[in-house]
Motif scaffolding. Sequence first.
Motif, short mmCIF file in Angstrom:
data_model
loop_
_atom_site.label_atom_id
_atom_site.label_comp_id
_atom_site.label_asym_id
_atom_site.label_seq_id
_atom_site.Cartn_x
_atom_site.Cartn_y
_atom_site.Cartn_z
N VAL A 42 0.81 -1.41 -0.01
CA VAL A 42 0.11 0.05 -0.20
C VAL A 42 0.88 1.41 0.12
O VAL A 42 1.77 1.43 0.51
CB VAL A 42 -1.50 -0.23 1.13
CG1 VAL A 42 -2.32 -1.25 1.28
CG2 VAL A 42 0.13 -0.04 2.34
N GLY A 43 0.20 2.17 -0.50
CA GLY A 43 1.27 3.79 -1.05
C GLY A 43 0.43 4.23 -1.68
O GLY A 43 -0.51 4.18 -2.17
N LYS B 274 4.77 1.37 -5.96
CA LYS B 274 3.63 0.09 -6.15
C LYS B 274 4.11 -0.69 -7.05
O LYS B 274 4.52 -2.14 -7.15
CB LYS B 274 2.76 -0.08 -5.60
CG LYS B 274 2.04 0.59 -4.17
CD LYS B 274 1.05 1.03 -4.22
CE LYS B 274 -0.24 1.56 -4.36
NZ LYS B 274 -0.13 2.89 -4.97
N ARG C 69 -7.44 0.29 1.61
CA ARG C 69 -6.62 0.13 3.37
C ARG C 69 -7.90 -1.62 4.02
O ARG C 69 -6.75 -2.06 4.27
CB ARG C 69 -6.43 0.93 3.79
CG ARG C 69 -5.27 1.78 3.23
CD ARG C 69 -4.97 2.84 4.24
NE ARG C 69 -5.67 3.75 4.61
CZ ARG C 69 -6.22 4.75 3.09
NH1 ARG C 69 -4.92 5.07 2.60
NH2 ARG C 69 -7.12 5.76 3.02
N LEU D 59 1.72 -7.04 5.75
CA LEU D 59 1.80 -5.27 5.03
C LEU D 59 3.09 -4.80 4.28
O LEU D 59 3.99 -4.81 5.39
CB LEU D 59 0.38 -4.30 5.94
CG LEU D 59 -0.31 -4.02 5.64
CD1 LEU D 59 -1.11 -3.57 6.52
CD2 LEU D 59 -1.49 -4.29 4.53
N VAL E 68 4.04 -1.28 3.25
CA VAL E 68 3.69 0.61 2.95
C VAL E 68 5.02 0.93 2.42
O VAL E 68 6.20 1.22 2.65
CB VAL E 68 3.75 1.18 4.25
CG1 VAL E 68 2.89 3.11 3.85
CG2 VAL E 68 2.51 0.21 5.26
N GLN F 66 6.98 -2.72 6.57
CA GLN F 66 6.69 -4.10 6.55
C GLN F 66 6.73 -5.09 7.96
O GLN F 66 7.52 -5.06 8.43
CB GLN F 66 7.79 -4.77 5.59
CG GLN F 66 8.88 -5.40 6.66
CD GLN F 66 9.67 -5.64 4.83
OE1 GLN F 66 9.83 -6.97 5.18
NE2 GLN F 66 11.31 -5.18 4.63
N ARG G 299 0.22 -1.94 11.95
CA ARG G 299 -1.10 -0.86 11.77
C ARG G 299 -0.75 -0.35 13.57
O ARG G 299 -1.29 0.71 13.89
CB ARG G 299 -2.50 -1.31 11.89
CG ARG G 299 -2.24 -1.94 10.35
CD ARG G 299 -4.60 -1.95 10.48
NE ARG G 299 -4.68 -3.27 10.72
CZ ARG G 299 -4.40 -4.62 9.54
NH1 ARG G 299 -3.96 -3.80 8.63
NH2 ARG G 299 -4.62 -5.79 10.12
N VAL H 85 3.60 6.76 7.86
CA VAL H 85 2.46 4.94 7.90
C VAL H 85 1.23 5.53 8.69
O VAL H 85 0.15 4.54 8.86
CB VAL H 85 3.73 4.51 8.64
CG1 VAL H 85 3.33 2.34 9.32
CG2 VAL H 85 4.61 3.89 7.44
N PHE I 248 -1.31 6.81 6.80
CA PHE I 248 -1.67 6.52 5.78
C PHE I 248 -2.81 6.01 6.16
O PHE I 248 -4.02 5.12 4.98
CB PHE I 248 -1.05 6.10 5.42
CG PHE I 248 -1.20 5.58 3.28
CD1 PHE I 248 -1.29 6.07 2.89
CD2 PHE I 248 -1.51 4.06 3.80
CE1 PHE I 248 -1.64 5.73 1.01
CE2 PHE I 248 -1.37 3.58 2.46
CZ PHE I 248 -1.51 4.80 1.14
N LEU I 249 -2.39 4.49 7.43
CA LEU I 249 -3.44 3.56 7.99
C LEU I 249 -4.31 4.26 8.63
O LEU I 249 -5.65 2.97 8.96
CB LEU I 249 -2.46 2.69 8.36
CG LEU I 249 -1.44 1.28 7.41
CD1 LEU I 249 -0.52 1.19 8.57
CD2 LEU I 249 -1.98 0.71 6.41
#
Length: 261
Positions: A31-32, A38, A191, A201, A203, A212, A219, A227, A230-231
């Motif tokens: 994710v990003g 990506k 997400r 995950l 990121v 990671q 989370r 991070v 974003f999450l």
Amino acid sequence: MIELRDIICRLGDFVLRVDELSLPAGATGLVGPSGSGKTVLLKLLAGLESPARGSIRLDGQRLEQLPAHRRPVGMVFQQACLFPHLDVRGNIAFGLRARGLGRAERQRRVDEIIERLEIERLCRLPVSSLSGGEGQKVALARALVTRPRLLLLDEPLGQVDAHERPRLQGQLQRVVAEDPRLVCLHVTHDRREAELLCSRLAVILGGRILQQGAGPQVRRQPACPFVAAFLASDTVPAPPAGCQQGCLTHHRCDLPPAAGE
């Protein structure tokens, strides 16, 4: 296990730097924000781009020097990208034909994957009549029929209708669960989808892997403010050394460049 080490990949002004990324069997959500690297990372793994340096290993075997057609990789894009001049079975068999398998073996494997994904009905339809979700099921069958060790998913549900998405999500979950050796890297902007389908995950931002690990851990313990934001985490820790937090507004990683850059 897929392992990337000391990767540098340049595309114009963009640089993907991966100091270390480990992808064990199972599904990892990548994710990003848009433009973070990506798809570049997926193309690198697929052999569609080449690194300037670094190594990509599958269970210890070097992959970065292998051409795309010799890598044990299946890929599903955001759009199905089916060949209009082939029927459904012909689309599914395309990779097998490219690998030189005989007609009888191609037919056996195509029959097997059609039954596994329960898409017999689609084989009676013209490719041009398939819905977004139906087309992605065929694309998934085409990727899996070669029995890949690495399955790359580039937002495969991004253009699937909402009523079709849960069923295709369930199929993706089953595909990963049924093969204990399969490594799946799933790029998604959703997400919640990453949380549902992926046990891990990673990121990415500005061509750098920021964090990671197991999804719940990432989370609960985000590595930096980006991070966390974003999450949508409630925990915002102190930024790592060298971080200027410009990423929060500019979507740019301000960590120092990789060693040797």
